[in-house]
Design a protein around this motif. Structure first.
Motif, short mmCIF file in Angstrom:
data_model
loop_
_atom_site.label_atom_id
_atom_site.label_comp_id
_atom_site.label_asym_id
_atom_site.label_seq_id
_atom_site.Cartn_x
_atom_site.Cartn_y
_atom_site.Cartn_z
N THR A 413 0.84 -1.19 0.00
CA THR A 413 0.00 0.00 0.00
C THR A 413 0.87 1.24 0.00
O THR A 413 2.05 1.21 0.41
N GLY A 418 -3.84 6.38 -5.77
CA GLY A 418 -4.43 5.10 -6.16
C GLY A 418 -4.75 5.03 -7.64
O GLY A 418 -4.47 5.95 -8.41
N ALA A 421 -10.67 5.03 -11.43
CA ALA A 421 -11.71 4.07 -11.81
C ALA A 421 -11.66 3.75 -13.30
O ALA A 421 -11.87 2.61 -13.72
N ARG A 424 -8.83 1.05 -14.11
CA ARG A 424 -8.78 -0.26 -13.45
C ARG A 424 -8.83 -1.42 -14.44
O ARG A 424 -8.21 -2.46 -14.23
N ASP A 464 -5.06 -8.39 -7.05
CA ASP A 464 -6.22 -7.53 -6.94
C ASP A 464 -5.77 -6.09 -6.75
O ASP A 464 -4.73 -5.82 -6.14
N GLY A 466 -6.83 -2.50 -5.08
CA GLY A 466 -7.70 -1.90 -4.08
C GLY A 466 -8.23 -0.55 -4.51
O GLY A 466 -7.77 0.05 -5.50
N SER A 467 -9.20 -0.04 -3.79
CA SER A 467 -9.78 1.27 -4.06
C SER A 467 -9.22 2.29 -3.07
O SER A 467 -8.65 1.93 -2.04
N GLY A 468 -9.38 3.55 -3.39
CA GLY A 468 -8.85 4.60 -2.51
C GLY A 468 -7.39 4.85 -2.81
O GLY A 468 -6.99 5.10 -3.96
#
Length: 481
Positions: A413, A418, A421, A424, A464, A466-468
């Protein structure tokens, strides 16, 4: 094939749908013909049955009427002679005429020659009796003897009735025989039509499946990167046109592969020249030929030297990536402790993180697993480098490694913006750079995450997003017994 298209003797329609329609018609046509034939045979049998029953009923009705008339005629003759009643004698005469008319009707309806012959003899006998009675008169003493001969007529008429009734049994037997023959014919047609329809269906299934199988094989060859084999489809014109388009796509992919290989060779060659200078310079500094170095300077030189070696390996990997499919590369599973690999990677990231004041927060568990050490190193190195690149100055990069059942979870992280959208769905595409620009002196090439995903998939894991804030999680199987 040397570009020569071999033609098979099969003549296809111009359209796939015409071929499909022709196959349907030819498969159904024998069954429809058999159905129509059966309908005609059944209708013929029904008409024959109706006609036979009707004629038999008429014959039986006529012979019964003849028998009843003969009985009444005998009774009227004897009563007229005994009672000497003119009314009874007139009734006798009416019955005589009725007997003659009924006999003619039976003769016209009866199909049996023997019955007609016996009927003619019976009619002659009755006519002789009537002529004799008319000659001697009802009051004559001979009339009574003559009238007794009507018993012969009565018995003869009853015999004709019995024999006519047997006609019904004969017709029923004939109908049963005809029904059995019709049934046998229908079964024979069924056994003949089903194989014909089966072979028609099988034949057209082959004609339909053959070009589709060729198209499927061509698509499979494209997917598995077997680009040296020409795609050829034989069939209707529209499917052959589709085959030519697939072959055009194959040639286009060959051209793109050649361009990619040429690009990788050129890039690798261009990178080797400054890399050689960097390696030589770092070696001279490490050997202190240019002068003595402080302890901190020696640490920096070792980091530079290590990164130059890593860069050399990356260039070699880049060449290998262009020469063969990544999934085809061998996977060397070996027992290891992911925490040890993580600590070595963290040591390499000290310099770029110190330059921007970024701190590394490690939460690493100690556990064994079996995997490819080099691939795992590349996965973690790319994710941490990506996190450092997109972290703000003075931020924190978090790394978590823990065991989760039969798999290991690696989470990296950062405090950056990030993944957007809209990025992605394409973040793992080769050479794709998102809308968020990272920090650092070197511009992102857009292949780091693509290579990372390929390594993860090759090891049987998944990655995967992540969001944010920036967050990537990798799950790899432990492969431990």
């Amino acid at each position: 094939m040397n570009g020569v298209k071999l033609r098979y003797p099969i003549r296809y329609p111009k359209s796939f749908f015409k071929l499909l329609a022709a196959g349907f018609v030819l498969a159904v046509l024998p069954l429809v013909a058999g159905l129509l034939f059966n309908m005609v045979a059944i209708q013929r049998l029904a008409n024959q049955s109706q006609r036979a029953v009707y004629e038999a009923a008429r014959i039986v009705h006529a012979t019964r009427e003849l028998s009843e008339t003969a009985t009444a005629l005998e009774r009227a003759a004897q009563q007229g002679i005994v009672l000497q009643d003119s009314a009874l004698w007139d009734s006798y005469l009416d019955l005589h005429r009725r007997f003659v008319d009924t006999g003619a009707k039976v003769a016209a309806l009866s199909p049996s020659v023997s019955i007609r012959n016996d009927l003619d003899a019976l009619m002659k006998t009755e006519q002789e009796i009537n002529d004799s009675l008319s000659a001697v008169g009802a009051k004559s003493t001979q009339a009574r003897e003559i009238a007794r001969r009507y018993e012969e007529v009565t018995f003869g008429a009853r015999d004709l009735l019995a024999r006519s009734s047997a006609i019904i049994d004969q017709e029923v037997e004939s109908l049963r025989s005809s029904a059995e023959k019709t049934e046998a014919t229908l079964k024979q047609q069924l056994f003949m039509l089903l194989p014909v329809a089966f072979f028609v269906v099988v034949g057209f299934t082959y004609l339909l499946a053959r070009p589709i199988a060729q198209i499927e094989q061509g698509i499979r060859d494209l997917g598995e990167r077997r680009l040296d084999k020409r795609i050829e489809v034989y069939g209707p014109d529209d499917l052959e046109q589709l085959g030519r388009q697939l072959d055009w796509l194959r040639l286009r992919l060959v051209e793109l592969e050649e361009q990619k290989s040429r690009f990788l060779r050129n890039v690798s060659h261009d990178l080797k020249t400054p890399l050689t200078a960097l390696r030589e310079g770092s070696d001279l500094l490490a050997e202190q030929i240019a002068g003595p170095l402080t302890e901190r300077q020696q640490v920096i030189v070792r980091i530079l030297r290590q990164h130059s070696l890593d860069l050399q390996r990356l260039i070699e990997k880049l060449l290998q990536h262009g020469e063969q499919e990544f999934q085809q590369a061998s996977i060397k599973l070996q027992p290891l402790n992911p925490a040890e690999i993580m600590h070595r990677i963290a040591d390499k990231q000290v310099l770029p993180m110190a330059a921007r004041g970024i701190r590394l927060n490690l939460q690493v568990e100690e556990f064994p697993m079996r995997t490819d050490a080099e691939r795992l190193r590349i996965i973690l190195d790319n994710l941490i480098s990506n996190a450092v690149k997109y972290s703000p100055d003075g931020g924190v990069v978090g790394v978590s490694i823990k065991r989760n059942g039969s798999s290991a979870a690696f989470e990296v992280t950062d405090e950056g913006p990030g993944v957007a959208a809209e990025d992605r769905d394409h973040i793992f595409d080769p050479f794709y750079r998102g809308r968020t620009a990272g920090s650092g002196l070197v511009k992102s090439s857009g292949i780091g995450l693509s290579i990372t995903q390929e390594h993860v998939l090759a090891l049987g894991g998944k990655i995967d997003v992540g969001s944010g804030h920036g967050q990537f999680t990798v799950h790899l199987p432990l492969n431990t017994p």
